[in-house]
Design a protein around this motif. Structure first.
Motif, PDB file in Angstrom:
ATOM      1  N   TRP A   1      64.875  33.759  69.088  1.00 11.70           N
ATOM      2  CA  TRP A   1      64.038  32.584  68.815  1.00 11.70           C
ATOM      3  C   TRP A   1      63.315  32.210  70.102  1.00 11.70           C
ATOM      4  O   TRP A   1      63.815  32.440  71.191  1.00 11.70           O
ATOM      5  CB  TRP A   1      64.886  31.387  68.398  1.00 11.70           C
ATOM      6  CG  TRP A   1      65.863  31.609  67.287  1.00 11.70           C
ATOM      7  CD1 TRP A   1      65.695  31.301  65.966  1.00 11.70           C
ATOM      8  CD2 TRP A   1      67.181  32.167  67.391  1.00 11.70           C
ATOM      9  NE1 TRP A   1      66.823  31.630  65.245  1.00 11.70           N
ATOM     10  CE2 TRP A   1      67.756  32.164  66.085  1.00 11.70           C
ATOM     11  CE3 TRP A   1      67.936  32.681  68.447  1.00 11.70           C
ATOM     12  CZ2 TRP A   1      69.035  32.640  65.823  1.00 11.70           C
ATOM     13  CZ3 TRP A   1      69.209  33.161  68.192  1.00 11.70           C
ATOM     14  CH2 TRP A   1      69.750  33.133  66.886  1.00 11.70           C
ATOM     15  N   GLY A   2      62.147  31.578  69.975  1.00  8.77           N
ATOM     16  CA  GLY A   2      61.483  31.083  71.170  1.00  8.77           C
ATOM     17  C   GLY A   2      59.981  31.055  71.042  1.00  8.77           C
ATOM     18  O   GLY A   2      59.432  31.018  69.935  1.00  8.77           O
ATOM     19  N   GLY A   3      59.298  31.080  72.197  1.00 11.96           N
ATOM     20  CA  GLY A   3      57.853  30.963  72.196  1.00 11.96           C
ATOM     21  C   GLY A   3      57.190  31.980  73.098  1.00 11.96           C
ATOM     22  O   GLY A   3      57.818  32.545  74.007  1.00 11.96           O
ATOM     23  N   ARG A   4      55.905  32.197  72.830  1.00 12.25           N
ATOM     24  CA  ARG A   4      55.080  33.087  73.643  1.00 12.25           C
ATOM     25  C   ARG A   4      53.683  32.499  73.778  1.00 12.25           C
ATOM     26  O   ARG A   4      53.200  31.814  72.886  1.00 12.25           O
ATOM     27  CB  ARG A   4      54.976  34.486  73.035  1.00 12.25           C
ATOM     28  CG  ARG A   4      56.263  35.292  73.122  1.00 12.25           C
ATOM     29  CD  ARG A   4      56.020  36.762  72.848  1.00 12.25           C
ATOM     30  NE  ARG A   4      57.246  37.518  73.115  1.00 12.25           N
ATOM     31  CZ  ARG A   4      57.283  38.798  73.459  1.00 12.25           C
ATOM     32  NH1 ARG A   4      56.165  39.484  73.567  1.00 12.25           N
ATOM     33  NH2 ARG A   4      58.428  39.393  73.698  1.00 12.25           N
ATOM     34  N   THR A   5      53.042  32.814  74.897  1.00 11.46           N
ATOM     35  CA  THR A   5      51.630  32.502  75.063  1.00 11.46           C
ATOM     36  C   THR A   5      50.915  33.756  75.533  1.00 11.46           C
ATOM     37  O   THR A   5      51.531  34.668  76.100  1.00 11.46           O
ATOM     38  CB  THR A   5      51.383  31.383  76.098  1.00 11.46           C
ATOM     39  OG1 THR A   5      51.812  31.840  77.396  1.00 11.46           O
ATOM     40  CG2 THR A   5      52.124  30.121  75.727  1.00 11.46           C
TER      41      THR A   5
ATOM     42  N   SER B   1      55.300  21.895  72.702  1.00 14.68           N
ATOM     43  CA  SER B   1      54.726  20.565  72.930  1.00 14.68           C
ATOM     44  C   SER B   1      54.061  20.452  74.289  1.00 14.68           C
ATOM     45  O   SER B   1      53.407  19.454  74.587  1.00 14.68           O
ATOM     46  CB  SER B   1      55.828  19.505  72.826  1.00 14.68           C
ATOM     47  OG  SER B   1      56.718  19.619  73.933  1.00 14.68           O
ATOM     48  N   GLY B   2      54.279  21.463  75.135  1.00 22.73           N
ATOM     49  CA  GLY B   2      53.779  21.401  76.505  1.00 22.73           C
ATOM     50  C   GLY B   2      54.794  20.829  77.473  1.00 22.73           C
ATOM     51  O   GLY B   2      54.515  20.704  78.666  1.00 22.73           O
ATOM     52  N   ALA B   3      55.990  20.499  76.955  1.00 24.02           N
ATOM     53  CA  ALA B   3      57.043  19.906  77.791  1.00 24.02           C
ATOM     54  C   ALA B   3      58.171  20.902  78.037  1.00 24.02           C
ATOM     55  O   ALA B   3      58.460  21.751  77.188  1.00 24.02           O
ATOM     56  CB  ALA B   3      57.598  18.655  77.122  1.00 24.02           C
ATOM     57  N   PHE B   4      58.832  20.781  79.192  1.00 23.85           N
ATOM     58  CA  PHE B   4      60.002  21.594  79.498  1.00 23.85           C
ATOM     59  C   PHE B   4      61.216  21.079  78.710  1.00 23.85           C
ATOM     60  O   PHE B   4      61.276  19.893  78.357  1.00 23.85           O
ATOM     61  CB  PHE B   4      60.320  21.534  80.996  1.00 23.85           C
ATOM     62  CG  PHE B   4      59.389  22.334  81.863  1.00 23.85           C
ATOM     63  CD1 PHE B   4      59.523  23.715  81.953  1.00 23.85           C
ATOM     64  CD2 PHE B   4      58.385  21.705  82.588  1.00 23.85           C
ATOM     65  CE1 PHE B   4      58.678  24.461  82.760  1.00 23.85           C
ATOM     66  CE2 PHE B   4      57.529  22.432  83.399  1.00 23.85           C
ATOM     67  CZ  PHE B   4      57.671  23.824  83.489  1.00 23.85           C
ATOM     68  N   PRO B   5      62.195  21.933  78.437  1.00 26.31           N
ATOM     69  CA  PRO B   5      63.426  21.497  77.757  1.00 26.31           C
ATOM     70  C   PRO B   5      64.114  20.387  78.529  1.00 26.31           C
ATOM     71  O   PRO B   5      64.228  20.443  79.755  1.00 26.31           O
ATOM     72  CB  PRO B   5      64.280  22.764  77.745  1.00 26.31           C
ATOM     73  CG  PRO B   5      63.305  23.889  77.812  1.00 26.31           C
ATOM     74  CD  PRO B   5      62.187  23.393  78.682  1.00 26.31           C
ATOM     75  N   ASP B   6      64.573  19.346  77.784  1.00 27.83           N
ATOM     76  CA  ASP B   6      65.277  18.240  78.432  1.00 27.83           C
ATOM     77  C   ASP B   6      66.383  17.681  77.540  1.00 27.83           C
ATOM     78  O   ASP B   6      66.896  16.590  77.790  1.00 27.83           O
ATOM     79  CB  ASP B   6      64.292  17.121  78.804  1.00 27.83           C
ATOM     80  CG  ASP B   6      63.619  16.495  77.579  1.00 27.83           C
ATOM     81  OD1 ASP B   6      63.845  16.988  76.448  1.00 27.83           O
ATOM     82  OD2 ASP B   6      62.868  15.521  77.753  1.00 27.83           O
ATOM     83  N   ASP B   7      66.747  18.422  76.478  1.00 26.98           N
ATOM     84  CA  ASP B   7      67.778  18.023  75.535  1.00 26.98           C
ATOM     85  C   ASP B   7      67.393  16.784  74.732  1.00 26.98           C
ATOM     86  O   ASP B   7      68.233  16.144  74.122  1.00 26.98           O
ATOM     87  CB  ASP B   7      69.122  17.796  76.237  1.00 26.98           C
ATOM     88  CG  ASP B   7      70.309  17.928  75.281  1.00 26.98           C
ATOM     89  OD1 ASP B   7      70.112  18.444  74.157  1.00 26.98           O
ATOM     90  OD2 ASP B   7      71.424  17.505  75.638  1.00 26.98           O
ATOM     91  N   ASN B   8      66.115  16.458  74.726  1.00 24.09           N
ATOM     92  CA  ASN B   8      65.605  15.387  73.869  1.00 24.09           C
ATOM     93  C   ASN B   8      64.694  16.053  72.838  1.00 24.09           C
ATOM     94  O   ASN B   8      63.627  16.563  73.187  1.00 24.09           O
ATOM     95  CB  ASN B   8      64.823  14.358  74.683  1.00 24.09           C
ATOM     96  CG  ASN B   8      64.427  13.153  73.841  1.00 24.09           C
ATOM     97  OD1 ASN B   8      64.224  13.250  72.634  1.00 24.09           O
ATOM     98  ND2 ASN B   8      64.318  12.001  74.497  1.00 24.09           N
TER      99      ASN B   8
ATOM    100  N   SER C   1      59.609  21.476  72.378  1.00 21.90           N
ATOM    101  CA  SER C   1      59.681  22.228  71.116  1.00 21.90           C
ATOM    102  C   SER C   1      61.084  22.800  70.941  1.00 21.90           C
ATOM    103  O   SER C   1      61.761  23.138  71.915  1.00 21.90           O
ATOM    104  CB  SER C   1      58.652  23.355  71.141  1.00 21.90           C
ATOM    105  OG  SER C   1      58.526  23.959  69.878  1.00 21.90           O
ATOM    106  N   TYR C   2      61.523  22.926  69.697  1.00 24.44           N
ATOM    107  CA  TYR C   2      62.905  23.354  69.453  1.00 24.44           C
ATOM    108  C   TYR C   2      63.032  24.292  68.260  1.00 24.44           C
ATOM    109  O   TYR C   2      62.160  24.390  67.409  1.00 24.44           O
ATOM    110  CB  TYR C   2      63.800  22.137  69.221  1.00 24.44           C
ATOM    111  CG  TYR C   2      63.472  21.345  67.952  1.00 24.44           C
ATOM    112  CD1 TYR C   2      63.858  21.809  66.687  1.00 24.44           C
ATOM    113  CD2 TYR C   2      62.799  20.127  68.018  1.00 24.44           C
ATOM    114  CE1 TYR C   2      63.567  21.089  65.536  1.00 24.44           C
ATOM    115  CE2 TYR C   2      62.510  19.407  66.877  1.00 24.44           C
ATOM    116  CZ  TYR C   2      62.891  19.891  65.631  1.00 24.44           C
ATOM    117  OH  TYR C   2      62.588  19.187  64.491  1.00 24.44           O
TER     118      TYR C   2
ATOM    119  N   PHE D   1      62.460  25.110  74.100  1.00 25.36           N
ATOM    120  CA  PHE D   1      61.630  26.002  74.911  1.00 25.36           C
ATOM    121  C   PHE D   1      60.256  25.385  75.058  1.00 25.36           C
ATOM    122  O   PHE D   1      59.866  24.489  74.308  1.00 25.36           O
ATOM    123  CB  PHE D   1      61.523  27.379  74.242  1.00 25.36           C
ATOM    124  CG  PHE D   1      60.871  27.333  72.882  1.00 25.36           C
ATOM    125  CD1 PHE D   1      59.514  27.534  72.733  1.00 25.36           C
ATOM    126  CD2 PHE D   1      61.631  27.050  71.752  1.00 25.36           C
ATOM    127  CE1 PHE D   1      58.917  27.458  71.483  1.00 25.36           C
ATOM    128  CE2 PHE D   1      61.046  26.987  70.497  1.00 25.36           C
ATOM    129  CZ  PHE D   1      59.684  27.182  70.363  1.00 25.36           C
ATOM    130  N   GLY D   2      59.494  25.880  76.034  1.00 30.07           N
ATOM    131  CA  GLY D   2      58.112  25.444  76.192  1.00 30.07           C
ATOM    132  C   GLY D   2      57.795  24.985  77.594  1.00 30.07           C
ATOM    133  O   GLY D   2      58.633  25.048  78.504  1.00 30.07           O
TER     134      GLY D   2
END
Length: 388
Positions: free
Chosen positions: A300-304, A317-324, A329-330, A379-380
């Motif tokens: 699972w995850g993302g690519r650009t 979302s453009g944000a780093f993982p922060d457990d929120n 993105s999740y 991720f993101g």
């Protein structure tokens, strides 16, 4: 004087020959495109014009383009899978997801399936895209933030998860995607199926978010494509189709929209079924693949993707993982099927995280967090000057 005349004569002759060859090549390419269009666009029972300007054709399920694939000459259409549509447990109502993912849906008559009409411009864009495929290994300009399950816990027969959906800003020749996948075999002969959402102007001609799938049996050397742009994926659902546009997307810190996705192998036919929103929308026949009787890896995850020397677009979302889970993105409620063909949530020791550019993108696997998200990951990131 004679030498000058001879030089000019040779130059003009070369120019004429070159132009004639160019015209011949252009005509050949046009004929190939027209031939492809005839194969891709079957006679429809009904055509639907979406509010976004696309045309969706309702085609007899037994006469859809993929069934003309040479490897499917004697293929028996499988209308329904022999397993339950989803793997794992997904909570329907919770405090995290304020609205379910909204797909643009159009119902075709029973016995027909919706397939978005392919245009000449679609084929030209797709051809250019496949020459620089972001789903292959180690392609310059492609960046990843992914969680994979270690191969020694396989083989695998399915993967699933619910992913938040966003609309990251991308330029014309860029892509930003969220997906899950199954794959098998070495890099040079990789068999792979991917499903998720992406923003891909080069594929659709717009900056909207679309659900998609892609496949290959040789690491995209000679086989495979996105959605219906080649024969392969067999559509069975009469409502949700590949390339469907998202009517709404998530907002950082605000309303979150998501889509549930799974890829599951049918134990009887060995076909790989794609499910979205608890609907089995179709399958990739086993005959398409050279080495996918099982999957050696899932994830699972993302690519650009961006062109060399340009800034990478945001991921998720453009944000780093922060457990929120209203920030980055999740994927939540992630599950897999292994040799016992039962569903399991990955333990932390079974998962491996990887990002090639940690200054641009992050990825974090949390294991089982219970409550609303279960086995989950984020991720993101913002992208930017990530190098190529």
């Amino acid at each position: 004087m004679n030498n000058t005349f001879l030089f000019v004569f040779i130059l003009v002759t070369w120019s004429i020959i070159h132009n004639v060859d160019g015209i011949k090549n252009t005509l050949k390419e046009d004929l190939e495109l027209e031939s492809h269009l005839k194969l891709a666009n079957k006679l429809s029972v009904k055509s639907i014009h979406t509010k976004f300007g696309d045309t969706v054709d309702c085609i007899d399920i037994n006469k859809q383009p993929s069934l003309d694939h040479p490897l499917l000459k004697n293929h028996k259409l499988q209308r329904k899978p022999t397993f339950q549509k989803s793997i794992g447990k997904t909570s329907v109502k919770n405090s995290l997801v304020r609205s379910k993912f909204l797909l643009e849906k159009h119902s075709c008559p029973i016995g027909t399936v919706p397939i978005q009409r392919t245009t000449k411009e679609d084929l030209i864009r797709t051809k250019s895209l496949l020459n620089y495929h972001m789903l292959t290994k180690d392609i310059p300009g492609t960046h990843v933030a992914e969680v994979t399950l270690l191969s020694n816990f396989g083989p695998y027969y399915g993967v699933s998860g619910d992913t938040s959906i966003y609309n990251p800003k991308v330029e014309k020749d860029q892509i930003s995607a969220s997906h899950l996948w199954v794959e098998n075999g070495p890099v040079e002969n990789n068999n792979r199926i991917v499903a998720g959402w992406h923003v891909a102007p080069q594929l659709y001609g717009d900056n909207a978010t679309h659900v998609y799938s892609a496949w290959t049996s040789d690491n995209f050397k000679k086989t495979g494509c996105y959605n219906y742009h080649c024969q392969g994926f067999v559509q069975t659902d009469n409502r949700i189709y590949l390339g469907t546009r998202a009517e709404k997307t998530s907002v950082y810190g605000g309303d979150i929209y998501e889509v549930s996705i799974s890829l599951i192998q049918d134990s009887m036919t060995k076909n790989w079924w794609l499910n979205m929103e608890n609907r089995s929308i179709g399958y990739f026949p086993a005959a398409l693949f050279s080495n996918m009787s099982t999957a050696g890896q899932v994830g699972w995850g993302g690519r650009t993707r961006t062109t060399a020397g340009t800034r990478s677009p945001p991921m998720g979302s453009g944000a780093f993982p922060d457990d929120n889970f209203v920030h980055a993105s999740y994927f939540r409620h992630v599950y897999f099927k292994n040799t016992t063909e039962q569903s399991y949530g990955p333990q932390i020791y079974q998962a491996q995280t990887f990002t090639d550019k940690p200054e641009c993108f992050g990825v974090q696997y949390y294991g089982d967090q219970g409550r609303d998200v279960g086995y989950s990951l984020q991720f993101g990131g913002p992208g930017g000057n990530c190098g190529n």
